[in-house]
Design an enzyme around this catalytic site. Structure first.
Site, PDB file in Angstrom:
ATOM      1  N   THR A 151    -143.043-102.002 -13.043  1.00 40.29           N
ATOM      2  CA  THR A 151    -144.396-101.734 -12.535  1.00 40.29           C
ATOM      3  C   THR A 151    -145.369-102.720 -13.179  1.00 40.29           C
ATOM      4  O   THR A 151    -145.316-102.972 -14.386  1.00 40.29           O
ATOM      5  CB  THR A 151    -144.810-100.278 -12.814  1.00 40.29           C
ATOM      6  OG1 THR A 151    -144.767-100.027 -14.225  1.00 40.29           O
ATOM      7  CG2 THR A 151    -143.875 -99.304 -12.118  1.00 40.29           C
ATOM      8  N   GLY A 182    -143.374 -86.221 -18.739  1.00 43.69           N
ATOM      9  CA  GLY A 182    -142.477 -85.373 -17.957  1.00 43.69           C
ATOM     10  C   GLY A 182    -143.248 -84.378 -17.101  1.00 43.69           C
ATOM     11  O   GLY A 182    -142.984 -84.231 -15.901  1.00 43.69           O
ATOM     12  N   ASP A 230    -146.390 -92.510 -14.126  1.00 45.25           N
ATOM     13  CA  ASP A 230    -145.771 -91.199 -13.886  1.00 45.25           C
ATOM     14  C   ASP A 230    -145.797 -90.859 -12.395  1.00 45.25           C
ATOM     15  O   ASP A 230    -144.808 -90.369 -11.836  1.00 45.25           O
ATOM     16  CB  ASP A 230    -146.512 -90.108 -14.673  1.00 45.25           C
ATOM     17  CG  ASP A 230    -146.479 -90.361 -16.168  1.00 45.25           C
ATOM     18  OD1 ASP A 230    -145.537 -91.039 -16.638  1.00 45.25           O
ATOM     19  OD2 ASP A 230    -147.395 -89.901 -16.866  1.00 45.25           O
TER      20      ASP A 230
HETATM   21  O1  RIB Z   1    -148.188 -91.418 -19.038  1.00 46.80           O
HETATM   22  C1  RIB Z   1    -149.350 -90.768 -19.507  1.00 46.80           C
HETATM   23  C2  RIB Z   1    -148.986 -89.726 -20.518  1.00 46.80           C
HETATM   24  O2  RIB Z   1    -148.507 -90.346 -21.679  1.00 46.80           O
HETATM   25  C3  RIB Z   1    -150.151 -88.877 -20.987  1.00 46.80           C
HETATM   26  O3  RIB Z   1    -150.311 -87.710 -20.213  1.00 46.80           O
HETATM   27  C4  RIB Z   1    -149.825 -88.581 -22.443  1.00 46.80           C
HETATM   28  O4  RIB Z   1    -149.578 -87.231 -22.701  1.00 46.80           O
HETATM   29  C5  RIB Z   1    -148.610 -89.433 -22.741  1.00 46.80           C
HETATM   30  O5  RIB Z   1    -147.487 -88.685 -22.718  1.00 46.80           O
END
Ligand code: RIB
Length: 309
Positions: free
Chosen positions: A217, A48, A252
């Site tokens: 992805t 997040g 992310d």
């Molecule tokens: O997507 C990567 C993230 O997954 C890392 O930053 C780690 O904290 C886990 O949440």
């Protein structure tokens, strides 16, 4: 060519925040095996918080809703988010320690992550609902992930729907999702491994459950866009070729880029392309947040690709 972000697209991230212990190894250990680290480092992470920092870097007004401990790590993590331009007023301080993650990275670019959720699992549905209902925002895209409890994600989805906002769900760590949640997701962004862990046999089943679109992805192979509507079926959007340093957190950056572009009015395929460019830049740096993002760099990368460079 994706629309550039509006002056004020708003992204609300409901999700996790961790301190990542990055552990470099020659190769990942097998079950029962002990290996020796080559190097270690600590960096801020959590899906997040990574998504929030990426969205802010890409020019969105970004609000993070999550939970951290009352420990010094929680305070430092929030200071770090604020420095990145993320609004942290929707973060709950709870008794549990701030989350941590152990991130093993090998020489071949593979990784293994073990998360110790701590405060992330204390994020309550009531807190999420209260924050989202009271945000002084007209329009937003809400982003969430599964490092926080299902009922918190469902509260985010329900509150977003009540305000007419779309939910982008990055379903990691993957688990079987309640049908009422799937029905409220505008765009789901699993990786290829996660698709089959969500309680559906296929992407078609996810769409049949009411999810608006699924963007799978596939790392260096790009992304597949499924929305069940267009003639011709799913579309493969290729990844952008870059010198990869670290793929941790690539999903992310992709999810954040997609959300920012959607919040800016981009159509799904253009938003997914914007996300692939954001991820391409992120993986050129180390750690889950990778290289810093900015909209001009993303647009330049997309323009280079359009020009065949
Ligand atoms: O997507 C990567 C993230 O997954 C890392 O930053 C780690 O904290 C886990 O949440």
């Amino acid at each position: 060519m994706p629309n550039p972000p509006d002056p004020t697209p708003t992204v609300v991230v409901v999700g996790s925040l961790n301190a990542d212990l990055l552990i470099d190894v020659e190769r990942l250990p097998r079950a029962g095996e002990t290996v020796t680290a080559l190097a270690t480092a600590v960096a801020w992470g959590g899906k997040g918080a990574n998504q929030a920092v990426a969205a802010a870097g890409l020019g969105a007004r970004t609000i993070f809703v999550g939970a951290v401990g009352r420990d010094s790590r929680g305070t430092e993590a929030l200071d770090d988010l604020a420095r990145a331009g993320v609004d942290t007023t929707g973060v709950d301080r709870v008794e549990q320690p701030t989350g941590t993650a152990h991130v093993l990275r090998d020489a071949a670019g593979e990784n293994l992550i073990v998360v110790v959720p701590g405060a992330n699992h204390a994020l309550s549905a009531d807190h999420v609902r209260h924050v989202l209902e009271h945000l002084d925002v007209d329009d937003a895209v809400v982003v969430s992930n599964l490092e926080v409890p299902d009922d918190a994600v469902l509260a985010a989805a329900t509150a977003a729907a009540a305000r007419g906002w779309r939910l982008v769900l990055n379903p990691g760590p993957a688990r079987i999702l309640p049908p009422e949640l799937l029905a409220l997701v505008a765009v789901l962004t699993p990786n290829a491994e996660e698709v089959l862990l969500l309680g559906a046999d296929s992407v078609a089943d996810l769409l049949a459950a009411g999810t608006g679109a699924v963007v799978v992805t596939r790392g260096a192979d790009g992304v597949d866009v499924h929305d069940g509507e267009r003639a011709g079926g799913p579309r493969r959007l290729p990844a952008l070729p870059v010198d990869v340093v670290d793929t941790v957190g690539a999903g992310d950056a992709f999810t954040a880029g997609l959300a920012v572009a959607l919040a800016s009015g981009a159509r799904l395929d253009d938003a997914a392309l914007f996300g692939t460019a954001a991820a391409a830049i992120a993986v050129t740096g180390s750690g889950a947040r990778g290289a810093p993002l900015d909209p001009a760099a993303v647009r330049a990368l997309l323009a280079d690709r359009a020009a065949g460079a």
